[in-house]
Scaffold this motif. Structure first.
Motif, mmCIF file in Angstrom:
data_model
loop_
_atom_site.group_PDB
_atom_site.id
_atom_site.type_symbol
_atom_site.label_atom_id
_atom_site.label_comp_id
_atom_site.label_asym_id
_atom_site.label_seq_id
_atom_site.Cartn_x
_atom_site.Cartn_y
_atom_site.Cartn_z
ATOM 1 N N ASP A 159 38.173 -22.221 0.617
ATOM 2 C CA ASP A 159 37.322 -21.044 0.669
ATOM 3 C C ASP A 159 37.962 -20.111 1.711
ATOM 4 O O ASP A 159 38.764 -20.564 2.540
ATOM 5 C CB ASP A 159 35.911 -21.493 1.097
ATOM 6 N N GLY A 167 36.198 -16.906 3.502
ATOM 7 C CA GLY A 167 35.297 -16.441 4.554
ATOM 8 C C GLY A 167 34.780 -17.585 5.407
ATOM 9 O O GLY A 167 34.142 -18.500 4.908
ATOM 10 N N GLU A 168 35.079 -17.555 6.651
ATOM 11 C CA GLU A 168 34.682 -18.510 7.696
ATOM 12 C C GLU A 168 35.432 -19.841 7.624
ATOM 13 O O GLU A 168 35.496 -20.564 8.596
ATOM 14 C CB GLU A 168 33.169 -18.768 7.713
ATOM 15 N N THR A 169 36.027 -20.151 6.474
ATOM 16 C CA THR A 169 36.839 -21.372 6.398
ATOM 17 C C THR A 169 38.236 -21.071 6.933
ATOM 18 O O THR A 169 38.725 -21.764 7.825
ATOM 19 C CB THR A 169 36.902 -21.882 4.950
ATOM 20 N N ASP A 196 32.868 -23.845 4.147
ATOM 21 C CA ASP A 196 31.908 -23.899 5.258
ATOM 22 C C ASP A 196 30.468 -23.952 4.774
ATOM 23 O O ASP A 196 29.567 -24.155 5.571
ATOM 24 C CB ASP A 196 32.087 -22.691 6.183
ATOM 25 N N ASP A 240 29.903 -24.134 -1.618
ATOM 26 C CA ASP A 240 31.223 -24.771 -1.643
ATOM 27 C C ASP A 240 31.129 -26.271 -1.967
ATOM 28 O O ASP A 240 31.713 -26.732 -2.948
ATOM 29 C CB ASP A 240 31.927 -24.613 -0.280
#
Ligand code: MG
Length: 149
Positions: A7, A9-11, A102, A107
């Motif tokens: 992923d 975003g944020e991962t 995340d 996910d």
């Protein structure tokens, strides 16, 4: 495991740092590129695919074997169609792919439903979501190379 798909975003990307800007290497979490390099050194196929605008794909291309965005693909997580596309792009059976994210809802759960190994990295705004026992749990991507079966 022969492929790992992240992923975004944020991962990989620190969303607090990136804000509304188009993503660049400067927005990556410090553990992102070392993790990708360690996995590539093992000969794994690496992808990055997330719910995002297509414009965010460009900076990732030099780092991975394939990139996908919900905007370009026309499907969004947690749709099973998104994960079917991940499997298609990875070019490997679902059982040989790990999807790293995340979010449990967007996910981990849909990746498991698609037959993939799910990896949950606990950080960012969704860090309090509790992943199911089947998920591999990480506090940082630095733990991923050792945690993969
Ligand atoms: Mg994310």
């Amino acid at each position: 495991m022969t492929a790992v798909v992240f992923d975004v975003g944020e991962t990989l990307v620190d969303e607090a740092l990136a804000g509304t800007q188009v993503f660049t290497d400067a927005h990556l979490h410090p553990d992102a590129l070392p993790c990708i390099e360690a996995l590539r050194a093992r000969g794994l196929r690496i992808g990055a695919a997330g719910n995002m605008r297509a414009v965010h794909e460009e900076f990732l291309r030099p780092h991975v074997d394939f990139v996908g965005s919900s905007q370009r693909w026309g499907v969004e997580k947690p749709s099973p169609d998104f994960f079917a596309r991940v499997i298609e792009e990875a070019g490997r059976p679902a059982g040989e792919i790990a999807y790293v994210g995340d979010r449990v809802d967007n996910d981990v759960l849909p990746a498991l439903a698609a037959g993939m190994t799910a990896v949950h990295v606990r950080r960012g705004a969704w860090r309090h979501q509790e992943p199911p026992l089947e998920a591999i749990r990480l506090r940082s991507l630095a733990e991923l190379p050792e945690a993969l079966p």
